[in-house]
Design an enzyme around this catalytic site. Structure first.
Site, mmCIF file in Angstrom:
data_model
loop_
_atom_site.group_PDB
_atom_site.id
_atom_site.type_symbol
_atom_site.label_atom_id
_atom_site.label_comp_id
_atom_site.label_asym_id
_atom_site.label_seq_id
_atom_site.Cartn_x
_atom_site.Cartn_y
_atom_site.Cartn_z
ATOM 1 N N GLU A 166 0.882 -1.306 -0.079
ATOM 2 C CA GLU A 166 0.240 -0.303 -0.169
ATOM 3 C C GLU A 166 1.029 1.587 -0.693
ATOM 4 O O GLU A 166 1.022 2.064 1.035
ATOM 5 C CB GLU A 166 -0.684 -0.050 1.444
ATOM 6 C CG GLU A 166 -2.521 -0.887 0.962
ATOM 7 C CD GLU A 166 -3.141 -0.982 2.166
ATOM 8 O OE1 GLU A 166 -3.236 0.357 3.574
ATOM 9 O OE2 GLU A 166 -4.235 -1.822 2.292
ATOM 10 N N GLU A 355 -5.169 -8.760 0.741
ATOM 11 C CA GLU A 355 -5.767 -7.857 2.228
ATOM 12 C C GLU A 355 -7.154 -7.903 1.760
ATOM 13 O O GLU A 355 -7.636 -7.461 0.545
ATOM 14 C CB GLU A 355 -5.203 -6.964 2.886
ATOM 15 C CG GLU A 355 -4.020 -7.411 3.409
ATOM 16 C CD GLU A 355 -3.683 -5.716 4.387
ATOM 17 O OE1 GLU A 355 -4.588 -4.798 4.766
ATOM 18 O OE2 GLU A 355 -3.019 -5.554 4.101
HETATM 19 C C1 GBH Z 1 -4.227 -2.328 5.516
HETATM 20 O O1 GBH Z 1 -4.668 -0.527 5.134
HETATM 21 C C2 GBH Z 1 -3.053 -2.551 5.980
HETATM 22 O O2 GBH Z 1 -2.474 -3.090 4.997
HETATM 23 C C3 GBH Z 1 -3.304 -3.388 7.392
HETATM 24 O O3 GBH Z 1 -1.941 -3.143 8.291
HETATM 25 C C4 GBH Z 1 -4.312 -2.638 7.718
HETATM 26 O O4 GBH Z 1 -4.016 -3.319 9.657
HETATM 27 C C5 GBH Z 1 -5.268 -3.030 7.021
HETATM 28 O O5 GBH Z 1 -6.007 -2.594 6.444
HETATM 29 C C6 GBH Z 1 -6.430 -2.654 8.319
HETATM 30 O O6 GBH Z 1 -6.362 -1.128 8.494
HETATM 31 O O7 GBH Z 1 -8.614 8.668 5.207
HETATM 32 O O8 GBH Z 1 -9.736 8.374 7.305
HETATM 33 O O9 GBH Z 1 -11.268 7.130 4.847
HETATM 34 C C7 GBH Z 1 -5.621 -0.365 4.945
HETATM 35 C C8 GBH Z 1 -5.326 1.537 5.208
HETATM 36 C C9 GBH Z 1 -7.174 2.335 5.470
HETATM 37 C C10 GBH Z 1 -5.789 3.220 3.075
HETATM 38 C C11 GBH Z 1 -8.031 3.862 5.516
HETATM 39 C C12 GBH Z 1 -7.339 4.263 3.521
HETATM 40 C C13 GBH Z 1 -8.204 5.645 4.162
HETATM 41 C C14 GBH Z 1 -8.724 6.947 5.574
HETATM 42 N N1 GBH Z 1 -6.055 2.251 4.470
HETATM 43 N N2 GBH Z 1 -7.403 4.554 4.670
HETATM 44 S S1 GBH Z 1 -9.319 7.523 5.459
#
Ligand code: GBH
Length: 449
Positions: A166, A355
């Site tokens: 990511e 994932e």
């Molecule tokens: C994944 O990230 C990760 O790879 C993992 O480590 C993590 O634990 C898992 O998912 C669960 O979170 O601007 O507030 O709407 C996903 C991360 C989260 C990235 C949401 C983009 C947008 C947040 N994503 N984010 S927001």
């Protein structure tokens, strides 16, 4: 006949990441990572939680391998912590850090579980963060060197690699939003440069693994492009969602697949475009064997002939259902559409869901069970969408649930539980939730049950 069957070679796995599960981040001569330093700054993580203990996998990895074996999990996607092996990011090697991963890999193989290694899941050596982190192309080059070394040491036993996890999260979320390490809020041009440097690191790692592997290997990345979905499935709307998928991938997957940034994107970026050259674009687009996708929440698209590129994103209504995370809107058909669009746009020959999963308000009942029927519902619908993809000949080859265990959920600390296995944070005791038992049955039947 079974409902929703999968082919015999479909791979069922589970995923975690080093800083989220290992704990003991400075053990055995490791250097600090940027997440170690960041999480120790008061106010950065909810309740000031840190990854100091994680779920203790650094010490309990043998138990976790037995747990996976019992559940029937066929592949484990884990990440390698760069600063355990190169405490300063470059130069001196810490043998004991490498030994930990050698032990984990051997333990997995001895128990019939395939190791799938992620070379970078956000925990950058702090020594490199201090020199500019992802703002600097030197970090990408250092990543190539670290990956070359590690793959030369593990490729006799590890066939499957993810370069980076990511790019959005370790660049924009860290250097623009300031929510993740290193917690900065920088200008758009610098942020665009971090993204470009992340792509460059990916490309250098692809080349490094190919040059050092001692057997044929399978290389990809784990990407979280916005997964677009047509609100309803007419040809016109499907085409709009497909166009949007390519557009929203303009700074990562698109250059990796096409070898150049698109004109529409360079125009949009104007003076904020990153510094790059032809040689870097060649590196970024080094051929990969598969695309891994981390899919969580949908982005709805409708066709609109009057919109600039023929599509429009539909805003989500206030009451749209979500799981126990503010951004985790429910939309299982992303697991069908993302693999389909990857095939249709770039003729991608192999896709893995690297994932998918959700946080839920899990509670252990008096009988010692965790009845997470909400997570079962979430996963079941995604599995059905995956089966739809494979039944149409879309090359979706496997699925890694996020996550095997409850763990350190970055800025949310231990307050959000994503695991199929419940962790008691006082004792580190592991208890499979109902969703783990469900997943085990899915794997056993090789069908959605
Ligand atoms: C994944 O990230 C990760 O790879 C993992 O480590 C993590 O634990 C898992 O998912 C669960 O979170 O601007 O507030 O709407 C996903 C991360 C989260 C990235 C949401 C983009 C947008 C947040 N994503 N984010 S927001």
């Amino acid at each position: 006949m079974k409902a929703y069957p999968f082919a015999d070679d479909f791979l069922w796995g589970a995923a975690t990441a080093s800083y989220q599960v290992e704990g003991y981040p400075l053990a055995d001569g490791a250097g600090p990572s940027n997440w170690h330093v960041f999480s120790h700054k008061p106010g950065t993580v909810e309740n000031d939680h840190t990854g100091d203990i994680g779920v203790g996998q650094y010490k309990l990895y043998r138990d976790d391998v037995q747990l996976m074996k019992k559940l029937g999990i066929q592949a484990y996607r884990f990440s390698i912590s760069w600063s355990r092996i190169f405490p300063e990011g470059t130069g001196r090697v810490n043998e004991k850090g490498l030994q930990y991963y050698q032990n984990l890999i051997d333990e997995l193989l001895a128990n019939g579980i395939q190791p799938w290694a992620t070379m970078f899941h956000w925990d950058l050596p702090q020594a490199l963060e201090d020199k500019g982190g992802w703002r600097s192309k030197d970090t990408a080059r250092a990543f190539g060197d670290y990956v070359a070394y590690v793959s030369s040491k593990i490729s006799d036993r590890v066939k499957n690699y993810f370069t980076v996890n990511e790019i959005y999260c370790f660049t924009r979320t860290g250097y623009k939003d300031g929510i993740f390490a290193p917690g900065l809020k920088l200008d758009p041009k610098t942020v665009a440069q971090t993204v470009h440097n992340g792509c460059l690191a990916h490309g250098l790692a692809v080349q490094a693994i190919r040059a050092n592997a001692v057997q044929p290997v399978n290389i990809g990345l784990a990407e979280n492009m916005p997964p677009t979905v047509p609100v309803y499935e007419t040809e016109e709307n499907i085409a709009a969602a497909r166009t949007a998928f390519r557009h929203y991938s303009a700074d990562k997957l698109l250059p990796m697949m096409e070898g150049a940034y698109a004109d529409f994107w360079l125009e949009e970026m104007g003076d904020n475009a990153p510094e790059f050259n032809d040689e870097e674009m060649k590196i970024i687009s080094s051929p990969i064997d598969f695309v891994g996708i981390n899919v969580y929440a949908p982005v709805y698209i409708i066709a609109d002939a009057d919109a600039p590129h023929g599509f429009r994103e539909v805003p989500l209504p206030q009451g749209y259902p979500r799981m126990n995370m503010p951004w985790l809107y429910v939309g299982p058909n992303i697991t069908y559409w993302a693999p389909r669009f990857l095939k249709e746009i770039w003729d991608v020959k192999g896709v893995y869901v690297t994932e998918n999963g959700c946080a839920a308000q899990d509670k252990m009942e008096l009988d010692g069970e965790v009845y997470d029927t909400d997570r079962v519902m979430y996963l079941r619908n995604h599995f059905i969408a995956a089966q739809r993809a494979v039944s149409e000949g879309i090359p979706l080859k496997g699925y890694f649930v996020w996550s095997l265990l409850d763990n350190f959920e970055w800025a949310s600390g231990y307050n959000k539980r994503f695991g199929m296995v419940y962790v008691n944070y006082q004792t580190l005791e592991r208890t499979p939730k109902l969703s783990a038992k469900f997943y085990s049955e899915v794997i056993k039947n090789n069908a959605v049950v």
